[in-house]
Design a protein around this motif. Structure first.
Motif, short mmCIF file in Angstrom:
data_model
loop_
_atom_site.label_atom_id
_atom_site.label_comp_id
_atom_site.label_asym_id
_atom_site.label_seq_id
_atom_site.Cartn_x
_atom_site.Cartn_y
_atom_site.Cartn_z
N GLN A 1 -16.88 -29.20 22.52
CA GLN A 1 -17.48 -30.47 22.93
C GLN A 1 -18.71 -30.23 23.79
O GLN A 1 -19.77 -30.86 23.58
N ASN A 2 -18.62 -29.34 24.76
CA ASN A 2 -19.76 -29.05 25.64
C ASN A 2 -20.94 -28.47 24.85
O ASN A 2 -22.10 -28.78 25.14
N ALA A 3 -20.63 -27.62 23.86
CA ALA A 3 -21.70 -27.04 23.06
C ALA A 3 -22.41 -28.11 22.23
O ALA A 3 -23.65 -28.08 22.09
N ILE A 4 -21.66 -29.04 21.69
CA ILE A 4 -22.26 -30.12 20.90
C ILE A 4 -23.10 -31.04 21.79
O ILE A 4 -24.20 -31.46 21.41
N VAL A 5 -22.60 -31.35 22.98
CA VAL A 5 -23.34 -32.20 23.91
C VAL A 5 -24.65 -31.53 24.32
O VAL A 5 -25.72 -32.16 24.36
N SER A 6 -24.59 -30.23 24.64
CA SER A 6 -25.79 -29.52 25.10
C SER A 6 -26.83 -29.36 23.99
O SER A 6 -28.01 -29.12 24.26
N MET A 7 -26.39 -29.50 22.75
CA MET A 7 -27.31 -29.38 21.61
C MET A 7 -28.30 -30.55 21.59
O MET A 7 -29.45 -30.40 21.14
N GLY A 8 -27.89 -31.72 22.07
CA GLY A 8 -28.77 -32.88 22.09
C GLY A 8 -28.86 -33.59 20.75
O GLY A 8 -28.23 -33.19 19.76
N ASP A 9 -29.65 -34.64 20.71
CA ASP A 9 -29.78 -35.47 19.51
C ASP A 9 -30.88 -35.02 18.57
O ASP A 9 -30.86 -35.33 17.38
N ALA A 10 -31.88 -34.29 19.10
CA ALA A 10 -33.07 -33.95 18.31
C ALA A 10 -32.74 -33.20 17.02
O ALA A 10 -33.25 -33.57 15.95
N PRO A 11 -31.92 -32.14 17.05
CA PRO A 11 -31.64 -31.42 15.79
C PRO A 11 -30.94 -32.31 14.76
O PRO A 11 -31.23 -32.21 13.56
N LEU A 12 -30.06 -33.18 15.20
CA LEU A 12 -29.35 -34.06 14.28
C LEU A 12 -30.28 -35.11 13.70
O LEU A 12 -30.19 -35.47 12.52
N GLU A 13 -31.18 -35.61 14.53
CA GLU A 13 -32.16 -36.60 14.04
C GLU A 13 -33.11 -35.97 13.03
O GLU A 13 -33.50 -36.61 12.03
N ALA A 14 -33.48 -34.71 13.28
CA ALA A 14 -34.36 -34.01 12.33
C ALA A 14 -33.65 -33.81 10.99
O ALA A 14 -34.25 -33.99 9.92
N ALA A 15 -32.36 -33.45 11.05
CA ALA A 15 -31.59 -33.26 9.82
C ALA A 15 -31.46 -34.58 9.06
O ALA A 15 -31.54 -34.62 7.82
N ALA A 16 -31.25 -35.68 9.80
CA ALA A 16 -31.14 -36.99 9.16
C ALA A 16 -32.47 -37.38 8.51
O ALA A 16 -32.49 -37.98 7.42
#
Length: 228
Positions: free
Chosen positions: A109-124
């Motif tokens: 959970q901490n690793a996913i939170v620290s990843m942030g939204d930017a990589p997921l938004e780029a993938a989307a």
């Protein structure tokens, strides 16, 4: 000596089985806890972390009731023809999964939170499927969290005693793990064997902490190098 080796082998088998199961179970839980904005997030998070403060004997007692002849799990396993799980290896697996759950969920959970939204938004933006996003974006960036989760889950399962004794009892080559074997040696005043097994446990615990420190240092250095 033969009993000690059997206990070590059983402990490693239990820890490996529990760790694999926990990684599959904990990943969707950790993802939901990290990304959800639902009001249920708080209660679910509290429920997941409950084993951190709950006495192992309390958790073991209620799991024993649940897996007993009149419990919901016990009735379900009997209907499947499996029989009852207490005082069996798979009973230990289920109990250990419950008890070690927060040690695997929280690092992921901490690793996913620290990843942030930017990589997921780029993938989307690139129209990546959820599976592609998880495999090519989440896993590479959250990899240290998964490693930490696996190490902690494995180590915590090896060190369990209270839950193991409540659910598994003390059956040679079936439920007698290292922690229970040490207890047996102390009860029999066989301090030599107790010292030997305890030394192995101390060396293992030190190795785990050293590995976690090295992993965290590498992660910190990587962040410094990319300017985070």
């Amino acid at each position: 000596m033969k009993d000690d080796i059997a206990a070590i082998w059983l402990t490693l088998k239990l820890a490996a089985t529990v760790t694999i199961i926990l990684l599959f179970i904990s990943t969707p839980i950790a993802w939901w806890l990290a990304r959800s904005r639902s009001w249920l997030r708080g209660p679910v998070s509290a429920l997941v972390t409950l084993p951190l403060i709950l006495p192992p004997t309390v958790l073991g007692f209620y799991l024993l009731i649940a897996m007993g002849p009149s419990g919901p799990i016990g009735q379900f396993t009997q209907q499947l023809g499996i029989g009852l799980l207490p005082f069996t290896f798979w009973g230990l697996v289920i109990a250990s999964v419950f008890y070690s759950l927060p040690f695997v969920v929280q690092p992921i959970q901490n690793a996913i939170v620290s990843m942030g939204d930017a990589p997921l938004e780029a993938a989307a933006t690139l129209r990546a499927s959820p599976w592609d996003t998880f495999c090519n974006v989440v896993l590479p960036q959250a990899k240290p969290g998964f490693f930490t989760a696996a190490i902690l889950g494995f180590a915590h399962t090896i060190g369990e005693f209270g839950v193991i004794l409540m659910i598994g009892g003390n059956i040679p080559e079936e439920t007698r793990v290292v922690s229970v074997q040490i207890y047996d040696h102390v009860e029999a005043l066989n301090y030599g064997h107790a010292h030997a097994l305890s030394a192995i446990m101390i060396a293992f615990a030190f190795s785990v902490l050293l590995a976690l420190n090295i992993l965290n240092n590498k992660k910190a250095n990587a962040r410094v190098n990319i300017g985070i």
